[in-house]
Structures are given as C-alpha cells and as structure tokens.
Design a protein around this motif. Structure first.
Motif, mmCIF file in Angstrom:
data_model
loop_
_atom_site.group_PDB
_atom_site.id
_atom_site.type_symbol
_atom_site.label_atom_id
_atom_site.label_comp_id
_atom_site.label_asym_id
_atom_site.label_seq_id
_atom_site.Cartn_x
_atom_site.Cartn_y
_atom_site.Cartn_z
ATOM 1 N N VAL A 53 -6.875 -24.972 -51.590
ATOM 2 C CA VAL A 53 -6.414 -25.758 -52.732
ATOM 3 C C VAL A 53 -6.351 -27.236 -52.325
ATOM 4 N N PRO A 54 -7.067 -28.107 -53.046
ATOM 5 C CA PRO A 54 -7.027 -29.539 -52.701
ATOM 6 C C PRO A 54 -5.613 -30.117 -52.825
ATOM 7 N N LEU A 55 -5.329 -31.100 -51.995
ATOM 8 C CA LEU A 55 -4.019 -31.746 -51.994
ATOM 9 C C LEU A 55 -3.692 -32.338 -53.361
ATOM 10 N N SER A 56 -4.695 -32.863 -54.062
ATOM 11 C CA SER A 56 -4.460 -33.445 -55.384
ATOM 12 C C SER A 56 -3.955 -32.396 -56.373
ATOM 13 N N VAL A 57 -4.448 -31.186 -56.276
ATOM 14 C CA VAL A 57 -3.995 -30.109 -57.166
ATOM 15 C C VAL A 57 -2.548 -29.751 -56.847
ATOM 16 N N ALA A 58 -2.229 -29.620 -55.574
ATOM 17 C CA ALA A 58 -0.860 -29.270 -55.172
ATOM 18 C C ALA A 58 0.134 -30.358 -55.585
ATOM 19 N N LEU A 59 -0.214 -31.623 -55.365
ATOM 20 C CA LEU A 59 0.689 -32.711 -55.756
ATOM 21 C C LEU A 59 0.841 -32.787 -57.273
ATOM 22 N N SER A 60 -0.230 -32.507 -57.995
ATOM 23 C CA SER A 60 -0.149 -32.488 -59.465
ATOM 24 C C SER A 60 0.773 -31.373 -59.932
ATOM 25 N N MET A 61 0.676 -30.212 -59.282
ATOM 26 C CA MET A 61 1.553 -29.092 -59.644
ATOM 27 C C MET A 61 3.012 -29.430 -59.385
ATOM 28 N N VAL A 62 3.288 -30.043 -58.241
ATOM 29 C CA VAL A 62 4.670 -30.433 -57.926
ATOM 30 C C VAL A 62 5.186 -31.399 -58.986
ATOM 31 N N THR A 63 4.368 -32.362 -59.365
ATOM 32 C CA THR A 63 4.779 -33.357 -60.357
ATOM 33 C C THR A 63 5.076 -32.713 -61.706
ATOM 34 N N VAL A 64 4.176 -31.867 -62.170
ATOM 35 C CA VAL A 64 4.367 -31.226 -63.479
ATOM 36 C C VAL A 64 5.590 -30.312 -63.462
ATOM 37 N N LEU A 65 5.729 -29.498 -62.426
ATOM 38 C CA LEU A 65 6.890 -28.598 -62.353
ATOM 39 C C LEU A 65 8.199 -29.373 -62.251
ATOM 40 N N MET A 71 13.274 -32.265 -67.226
ATOM 41 C CA MET A 71 13.446 -32.364 -68.682
ATOM 42 C C MET A 71 14.390 -31.266 -69.175
ATOM 43 N N ALA A 72 14.170 -30.039 -68.714
ATOM 44 C CA ALA A 72 15.037 -28.930 -69.120
ATOM 45 C C ALA A 72 16.469 -29.169 -68.656
ATOM 46 N N GLY A 73 16.624 -29.606 -67.401
ATOM 47 C CA GLY A 73 17.959 -29.885 -66.884
ATOM 48 C C GLY A 73 18.657 -30.997 -67.639
ATOM 49 N N ASP A 74 17.914 -32.029 -67.983
ATOM 50 C CA ASP A 74 18.499 -33.135 -68.734
ATOM 51 C C ASP A 74 18.902 -32.695 -70.138
ATOM 52 N N LEU A 75 18.073 -31.887 -70.768
ATOM 53 C CA LEU A 75 18.395 -31.419 -72.117
ATOM 54 C C LEU A 75 19.600 -30.480 -72.121
ATOM 55 N N VAL A 76 19.739 -29.684 -71.052
ATOM 56 C CA VAL A 76 20.865 -28.744 -70.982
ATOM 57 C C VAL A 76 22.140 -29.427 -70.505
ATOM 58 N N LEU A 77 22.031 -30.248 -69.462
ATOM 59 C CA LEU A 77 23.229 -30.836 -68.847
ATOM 60 C C LEU A 77 23.483 -32.294 -69.216
ATOM 61 N N GLY A 78 22.534 -32.942 -69.845
ATOM 62 C CA GLY A 78 22.620 -34.384 -70.076
ATOM 63 C C GLY A 78 23.887 -34.846 -70.754
ATOM 64 N N VAL A 91 20.232 -32.683 -61.108
ATOM 65 C CA VAL A 91 18.991 -32.259 -61.768
ATOM 66 C C VAL A 91 17.784 -32.726 -60.960
ATOM 67 N N LEU A 92 17.820 -33.938 -60.421
ATOM 68 C CA LEU A 92 16.737 -34.458 -59.601
ATOM 69 C C LEU A 92 16.497 -33.576 -58.380
ATOM 70 N N VAL A 93 17.557 -33.219 -57.677
ATOM 71 C CA VAL A 93 17.444 -32.374 -56.483
ATOM 72 C C VAL A 93 16.938 -30.983 -56.847
ATOM 73 N N VAL A 94 17.482 -30.394 -57.896
ATOM 74 C CA VAL A 94 17.058 -29.056 -58.327
ATOM 75 C C VAL A 94 15.604 -29.088 -58.788
ATOM 76 N N ALA A 95 15.217 -30.130 -59.517
ATOM 77 C CA ALA A 95 13.836 -30.242 -60.005
ATOM 78 C C ALA A 95 12.846 -30.335 -58.849
ATOM 79 N N LEU A 96 13.166 -31.142 -57.853
ATOM 80 C CA LEU A 96 12.288 -31.250 -56.684
ATOM 81 C C LEU A 96 12.190 -29.929 -55.933
ATOM 82 N N ALA A 97 13.330 -29.279 -55.720
ATOM 83 C CA ALA A 97 13.318 -27.995 -55.013
ATOM 84 C C ALA A 97 12.542 -26.941 -55.794
ATOM 85 N N ALA A 98 12.776 -26.862 -57.088
ATOM 86 C CA ALA A 98 12.075 -25.877 -57.921
ATOM 87 C C ALA A 98 10.575 -26.154 -57.936
#
Length: 183
Positions: A53-65, A71-78, A91-98
């Motif tokens: 898997v190219p690095l660009s695909v993996a980084l894109s997946m991390v960004t989208v996820l 967004m979900a965390g902000d809408l629920v907890l905001g 939310v930032l920490v959880v989003a990065l980990a997820a």
C-alpha cells in the motif's frame, strides 16, 4: 447543515478539515496525471510496515478517518461541556488514535487486494496517462487472476508512449516504486 459546517471549521475538526482539503487536492492532481500515487514518500512502503500500500494511500486514510471521527466527536460532545477546550483536545486525541488503528486494520485488507509487484514483471500493460517517459507515467495491468490494476511506470531512452499504447513490464524499480516498461 449549518451545524456540520460549524463542526468542520471549529476545533478540533478544523485541523483535519485543512488536511482533508490537502488530500483532496493531491488526489485531484493524481487523477489529472500531474502527480503520481507514489509521489508522497519516496521510501518503499514496506519499510513503513504498509506492505504494497503506497504511503499516500495510508496517509489519506488516516486523514479521512481522523476527520470523520473528529466531526462525530464534535457533534456529540461539542455542546456538552461548558469549556470547549477539554472536549476538543479529547476528541483530537481519540480521532488520531482511531484513525491510526483503523488504518492499521485496513492495510492487510488492501494488501490482499493489491498484486505482488514482482508478479507483474513480464506482463503486458496499457498506458493510461498522456505520456510515459523517464520521469512520469501510469499503465493498467491485468493480473493473473483477472483483476485490473493501475501502476506507475517509466520508460527509458525511447520515444514517449501515449495513452492507449501497449507495452511490456520489464522490471520493478524497488527504490523508485515503479515499473520500467518497453514498447
């Protein structure tokens, strides 16, 4: 709709919204043939534990996820906490980990779908970009099991190939992450 826009442009989602715009721009350039899938990170993806898997695909997946999770965390907890900083940082920490965990679980699935690069050597391909020369090009290859794959290709010393031309894959350049082809 207004709440989604506010969430997208408020902390922490705004960090990932910016990155999502960069990722979308990158993939637009790839689609237009201005850039290549392997343009991000010249190193071999296997060195990062990504397999094929190219690095660009993996980084894109991390960004989208990360963006979707933030967004979900902000809408629920905001609006749940009076202080917007605490839920934002959480939310930032959880989003990065997820995002990292989700990408790590998806990589093996993608590797199973991508053919081994050395299996493609000796097969025919069809040029899909406007040109193939020593620094740019992509071609479509049909694998032994019938799947169609788009790969980065280069051609040395010959007249550049154009869209629709048929060529043969001669070898895989592991360092560059592309295939050398001959007409």
């Amino acid at each position: 709709m207004d709440r989604l826009l506010v969430a997208a442009f408020s902390f922490p989602a705004v960090v990932f919204t910016f990155l999502l715009v960069v990722v979308a721009g990158y993939w637009l350039l790839v689609a237009l043939g201005v850039s290549s899938v392997d343009a991000v990170g010249a190193a071999d993806p296997e060195a990062f534990g990504l397999g094929r898997v190219p690095l660009s695909v993996a980084l894109s997946m991390v960004t989208v996820l990360a963006w979707v999770t933030s967004m979900a965390g902000d809408l629920v907890l905001g609006s749940a906490e009076p202080s917007p900083l605490f839920p934002g940082v959480a939310v930032l920490v959880v989003a990065l980990a997820a995002a990292v965990i989700g990408t790590r679980f998806t990589i093996p699935v993608l590797n199973a779908l991508l053919p081994a690069r050395l299996d493609l050597v000796g097969t025919d391909c069809v040029v899909r970009t406007g040109r193939v020369d020593g620094s740019f090009g992509a071609a479509e290859v049909t694998t032994a099991d019938g799947r169609t794959v788009l790969v980065q290709v280069r051609q040395a010393g010959e007249r550049p190939l154009r869209t629709g031309a048929t060529a043969r894959i001669a070898e895989y350049d592991r360092r560059g992450g592309f295939f050398w082809i001959t007409a």
